[in-house]
Design a protein around this motif. Structure first.
Motif, PDB file in Angstrom:
ATOM      1  N   ALA A 111       9.842  -1.842 -15.176  1.00 35.89           N
ATOM      2  CA  ALA A 111       9.219  -2.542 -14.050  1.00 35.89           C
ATOM      3  C   ALA A 111       7.769  -2.091 -13.881  1.00 35.89           C
ATOM      4  O   ALA A 111       6.865  -2.925 -13.724  1.00 35.89           O
ATOM      5  CB  ALA A 111      10.017  -2.295 -12.767  1.00 35.89           C
ATOM      6  N   ALA A 112       7.543  -0.795 -13.919  1.00 36.19           N
ATOM      7  CA  ALA A 112       6.182  -0.264 -13.759  1.00 36.19           C
ATOM      8  C   ALA A 112       5.258  -0.769 -14.859  1.00 36.19           C
ATOM      9  O   ALA A 112       4.099  -1.111 -14.596  1.00 36.19           O
ATOM     10  CB  ALA A 112       6.215   1.265 -13.739  1.00 36.19           C
ATOM     11  N   SER A 113       5.769  -0.862 -16.084  1.00 34.81           N
ATOM     12  CA  SER A 113       4.934  -1.340 -17.191  1.00 34.81           C
ATOM     13  C   SER A 113       4.600  -2.823 -17.045  1.00 34.81           C
ATOM     14  O   SER A 113       3.701  -3.321 -17.701  1.00 34.81           O
ATOM     15  CB  SER A 113       5.607  -1.071 -18.535  1.00 34.81           C
ATOM     16  OG  SER A 113       6.712  -1.915 -18.725  1.00 34.81           O
ATOM     17  N   ASN A 114       5.335  -3.512 -16.172  1.00 37.80           N
ATOM     18  CA  ASN A 114       5.072  -4.928 -15.896  1.00 37.80           C
ATOM     19  C   ASN A 114       4.402  -5.141 -14.551  1.00 37.80           C
ATOM     20  O   ASN A 114       4.387  -6.249 -14.022  1.00 37.80           O
ATOM     21  CB  ASN A 114       6.378  -5.729 -15.984  1.00 37.80           C
ATOM     22  CG  ASN A 114       6.818  -5.936 -17.408  1.00 37.80           C
ATOM     23  OD1 ASN A 114       6.190  -6.700 -18.128  1.00 37.80           O
ATOM     24  ND2 ASN A 114       7.848  -5.238 -17.829  1.00 37.80           N
ATOM     25  N   GLY A 115       3.893  -4.047 -13.974  1.00 35.46           N
ATOM     26  CA  GLY A 115       3.148  -4.148 -12.721  1.00 35.46           C
ATOM     27  C   GLY A 115       3.997  -4.324 -11.483  1.00 35.46           C
ATOM     28  O   GLY A 115       3.513  -4.805 -10.459  1.00 35.46           O
ATOM     29  N   LEU A 116       5.262  -3.939 -11.541  1.00 35.88           N
ATOM     30  CA  LEU A 116       6.161  -4.080 -10.396  1.00 35.88           C
ATOM     31  C   LEU A 116       6.442  -2.720  -9.770  1.00 35.88           C
ATOM     32  O   LEU A 116       6.553  -1.720 -10.478  1.00 35.88           O
ATOM     33  CB  LEU A 116       7.481  -4.720 -10.832  1.00 35.88           C
ATOM     34  CG  LEU A 116       7.376  -6.107 -11.469  1.00 35.88           C
ATOM     35  CD1 LEU A 116       8.706  -6.516 -12.073  1.00 35.88           C
ATOM     36  CD2 LEU A 116       6.920  -7.121 -10.450  1.00 35.88           C
ATOM     37  N   THR A 117       6.612  -2.706  -8.474  1.00 37.25           N
ATOM     38  CA  THR A 117       6.946  -1.467  -7.778  1.00 37.25           C
ATOM     39  C   THR A 117       8.460  -1.331  -7.653  1.00 37.25           C
ATOM     40  O   THR A 117       9.197  -2.314  -7.815  1.00 37.25           O
ATOM     41  CB  THR A 117       6.336  -1.437  -6.361  1.00 37.25           C
ATOM     42  OG1 THR A 117       6.969  -2.462  -5.572  1.00 37.25           O
ATOM     43  CG2 THR A 117       4.826  -1.642  -6.388  1.00 37.25           C
ATOM     44  N   GLU A 118       8.889  -0.142  -7.326  1.00 31.42           N
ATOM     45  CA  GLU A 118      10.319   0.102  -7.118  1.00 31.42           C
ATOM     46  C   GLU A 118      10.835  -0.759  -5.967  1.00 31.42           C
ATOM     47  O   GLU A 118      11.926  -1.315  -6.036  1.00 31.42           O
ATOM     48  CB  GLU A 118      10.563   1.583  -6.838  1.00 31.42           C
ATOM     49  CG  GLU A 118      12.023   1.933  -6.660  1.00 31.42           C
ATOM     50  CD  GLU A 118      12.265   3.425  -6.475  1.00 31.42           C
ATOM     51  OE1 GLU A 118      13.436   3.830  -6.560  1.00 31.42           O
ATOM     52  OE2 GLU A 118      11.308   4.174  -6.244  1.00 31.42           O
ATOM     53  N   GLU A 119      10.033  -0.896  -4.915  1.00 31.96           N
ATOM     54  CA  GLU A 119      10.439  -1.689  -3.756  1.00 31.96           C
ATOM     55  C   GLU A 119      10.629  -3.165  -4.136  1.00 31.96           C
ATOM     56  O   GLU A 119      11.587  -3.806  -3.700  1.00 31.96           O
ATOM     57  CB  GLU A 119       9.406  -1.566  -2.621  1.00 31.96           C
ATOM     58  CG  GLU A 119       9.354  -0.194  -1.981  1.00 31.96           C
ATOM     59  CD  GLU A 119       8.622   0.854  -2.840  1.00 31.96           C
ATOM     60  OE1 GLU A 119       7.803   0.476  -3.723  1.00 31.96           O
ATOM     61  OE2 GLU A 119       8.907   2.049  -2.658  1.00 31.96           O
ATOM     62  N   GLU A 120       9.713  -3.692  -4.947  1.00 30.92           N
ATOM     63  CA  GLU A 120       9.843  -5.086  -5.393  1.00 30.92           C
ATOM     64  C   GLU A 120      11.098  -5.260  -6.240  1.00 30.92           C
ATOM     65  O   GLU A 120      11.815  -6.249  -6.093  1.00 30.92           O
ATOM     66  CB  GLU A 120       8.604  -5.497  -6.207  1.00 30.92           C
ATOM     67  CG  GLU A 120       7.349  -5.622  -5.372  1.00 30.92           C
ATOM     68  CD  GLU A 120       6.105  -5.810  -6.213  1.00 30.92           C
ATOM     69  OE1 GLU A 120       5.251  -6.626  -5.796  1.00 30.92           O
ATOM     70  OE2 GLU A 120       5.986  -5.167  -7.283  1.00 30.92           O
TER      71      GLU A 120
END
Length: 133
Positions: A111-120
């Motif tokens: 997720a982080a490598s795709n620009g997403l946060t844990e919350e998202e």
């Protein structure tokens, strides 16, 4: 099993995940979700390789690993089938927790490598879970 079962599968060549591993993940997820039941036949190696536009050796590698994991059973001349799950295949609670933690960490990294946060990610997962009820 209908022939469209595999139509929704996508192979992401730029994901960093080997193609054979993506096939394994999709079969495993389908079994876990109940889309595949014990005894269901998987498509032949040739048919799946054509549908996914991948090398037949890649599909064969995925099927071999699925068989080693006890998820499928291949019968020469008959095909590959979802194997009945036995009680021995169910991990102990501590091992389940360790596996979940490992999966969650990989999911967060992806997720982080795709620009997403844990919350998202968590909000999306919760929404998906509610939409399947």
């Amino acid at each position: 099993m209908s022939p469209t079962t595999f139509d929704g599968w996508l192979i992401e060549y730029n994901s960093g995940i080997p193609v054979y591993r993506q096939i394994i993940n999709q079969v495993t997820a389908a079994v876990a979700a109940g889309s595949f039941q014990s005894g269901d036949q998987l498509p032949t190696i040739r048919l799946l390789s054509e549908r996914l536009n991948v090398n037949p050796n890649t599909v064969a590698k995925a099927y071999r690993e699925l068989e080693l994991k006890g998820i499928i059973l291949s019968e020469r001349g008959s095909g590959s089938f979802i194997q009945p799950q036995t009680a021995a295949a169910i991990p102990a609670p501590a091992e389940k927790k360790a596996r979940l933690k490992k999966i969650y960490q990989r999911l967060l990294a992806e997720a982080a490598s795709n620009g997403l946060t844990e919350e998202e990610l968590l909000a999306f997962m919760k929404k998906q879970n509610l939409s399947t009820l």
